[in-house]
Enzyme design. Structure first.
Site, PDB file in Angstrom:
ATOM      1  N   LEU A   1       0.792  -1.227   0.000  1.00  0.00           N
ATOM      2  CA  LEU A   1       0.000   0.000   0.000  1.00  0.00           C
ATOM      3  C   LEU A   1       0.829   1.283   0.000  1.00  0.00           C
ATOM      4  O   LEU A   1       0.269   2.378   0.021  1.00  0.00           O
ATOM      5  CB  LEU A   1      -1.014   0.025   1.160  1.00  0.00           C
ATOM      6  CG  LEU A   1      -1.882  -1.229   1.308  1.00  0.00           C
ATOM      7  CD1 LEU A   1      -2.822  -1.082   2.498  1.00  0.00           C
ATOM      8  CD2 LEU A   1      -2.656  -1.528   0.042  1.00  0.00           C
ATOM      9  N   CYS A   2       2.158   1.184  -0.013  1.00  0.00           N
ATOM     10  CA  CYS A   2       3.000   2.374  -0.176  1.00  0.00           C
ATOM     11  C   CYS A   2       3.009   2.777  -1.652  1.00  0.00           C
ATOM     12  O   CYS A   2       3.088   1.915  -2.533  1.00  0.00           O
ATOM     13  CB  CYS A   2       4.442   2.107   0.264  1.00  0.00           C
ATOM     14  SG  CYS A   2       4.690   2.201   2.032  1.00  0.00           S
ATOM     15  N   HIS A   3       2.951   4.061  -1.897  1.00  0.00           N
ATOM     16  CA  HIS A   3       3.017   4.563  -3.268  1.00  0.00           C
ATOM     17  C   HIS A   3       4.460   4.559  -3.761  1.00  0.00           C
ATOM     18  O   HIS A   3       5.366   4.894  -2.990  1.00  0.00           O
ATOM     19  CB  HIS A   3       2.487   6.003  -3.340  1.00  0.00           C
ATOM     20  CG  HIS A   3       1.031   6.122  -3.079  1.00  0.00           C
ATOM     21  ND1 HIS A   3       0.517   6.170  -1.814  1.00  0.00           N
ATOM     22  CD2 HIS A   3      -0.023   6.197  -3.928  1.00  0.00           C
ATOM     23  CE1 HIS A   3      -0.803   6.280  -1.883  1.00  0.00           C
ATOM     24  NE2 HIS A   3      -1.160   6.295  -3.145  1.00  0.00           N
TER      25      HIS A   3
ATOM     26  N   MET B   1       7.846   6.394   5.431  1.00  0.00           N
ATOM     27  CA  MET B   1       8.140   4.966   5.295  1.00  0.00           C
ATOM     28  C   MET B   1       9.454   4.737   4.568  1.00  0.00           C
ATOM     29  O   MET B   1      10.192   3.802   4.891  1.00  0.00           O
ATOM     30  CB  MET B   1       6.999   4.233   4.588  1.00  0.00           C
ATOM     31  CG  MET B   1       5.705   4.216   5.399  1.00  0.00           C
ATOM     32  SD  MET B   1       5.890   3.741   7.141  1.00  0.00           S
ATOM     33  CE  MET B   1       6.643   2.141   7.001  1.00  0.00           C
ATOM     34  N   GLU B   2       9.779   5.592   3.628  1.00  0.00           N
ATOM     35  CA  GLU B   2      11.044   5.458   2.906  1.00  0.00           C
ATOM     36  C   GLU B   2      12.222   5.706   3.838  1.00  0.00           C
ATOM     37  O   GLU B   2      13.211   4.959   3.806  1.00  0.00           O
ATOM     38  CB  GLU B   2      11.065   6.414   1.712  1.00  0.00           C
ATOM     39  CG  GLU B   2      10.166   5.988   0.568  1.00  0.00           C
ATOM     40  CD  GLU B   2       8.659   6.132   0.828  1.00  0.00           C
ATOM     41  OE1 GLU B   2       7.873   5.550   0.063  1.00  0.00           O
ATOM     42  OE2 GLU B   2       8.261   6.819   1.793  1.00  0.00           O
TER      43      GLU B   2
ATOM     44  N   ASP C   1      23.936  -8.283   9.099  1.00  0.00           N
ATOM     45  CA  ASP C   1      24.310  -9.356   8.169  1.00  0.00           C
ATOM     46  C   ASP C   1      25.820  -9.441   7.977  1.00  0.00           C
ATOM     47  O   ASP C   1      26.393 -10.531   7.994  1.00  0.00           O
ATOM     48  CB  ASP C   1      23.623  -9.147   6.824  1.00  0.00           C
ATOM     49  CG  ASP C   1      23.963 -10.247   5.836  1.00  0.00           C
ATOM     50  OD1 ASP C   1      23.821 -11.435   6.192  1.00  0.00           O
ATOM     51  OD2 ASP C   1      24.379  -9.917   4.715  1.00  0.00           O
TER      52      ASP C   1
END
Length: 162
Positions: free
Chosen positions: A76-78, A114-115, A129
């Site tokens: 749902l993120c653009h 969100m980015e 990692d």
């Protein structure tokens, strides 16, 4: 004023928000994450003695790539045309951790929170990692939005910044 979840339609079903009618404005977000490790692990990174190479450089690139791929990772993120992504990484030897701050900017119809959060998170995961062979006990913590600027809801800054 009552806040409502924007990704749910009146029937309670998830949907992508229509931003078509919104004005294009300058938007910016800054997010942070930390990864705590053994002092020896941090020293190895800072002194450039990791056999995989420059841990911070790889994590920085991973964070930038993650911000660009956010809509592929989070439903749902653009997809956004980001105009700036920066990922700053520094060793905090007092607290045996690495602090990551990611900044994302654009001129657009939806925010970049969100980015920025994705960039900071993936940079921390990349450090994990690269270093897990020597320190499996590392802890990623305090992933949070520090600031957002622009958009309909206005500017916002986290109350407690370290």
């Amino acid at each position: 004023m009552s806040k409502q979840l924007t990704h749910l339609n009146p029937q309670g079903e998830a949907h992508m928000v229509d931003v078509g009618g919104k004005a294009v404005t300058q938007r910016q977000a800054i997010a942070r994450s930390e990864i705590v490790m053994q002092p020896e692990t941090l020293a190895m990174i800072v002194e450039g003695k990791h056999h995989k190479g420059d841990v911070f450089a790889v994590a920085r690139i991973a964070g930038i790539q993650a911000a660009k791929k956010c809509s592929d990772l989070i439903p749902l993120c653009h997809p956004l045309m980001l105009t700036k992504i920066s990922v700053d990484i520094r060793a905090d030897e007092t607290n045996n951790c690495v602090v990551i701050e990611a900044l994302c900017k654009l001129d657009g119809k939806t925010g970049v929170e969100m980015e920025a959060l994705t960039a900071a998170s993936i940079a921390a995961l990349t450090i994990y990692d690269m270093c897990k062979a020597v320190d499996k006990g590392m802890v990623i913590r305090n992933t949070q939005l520090l600031q957002k600027l622009g958009g309909k809801s206005g500017d916002w800054t986290h109350d407690k910044q370290d």
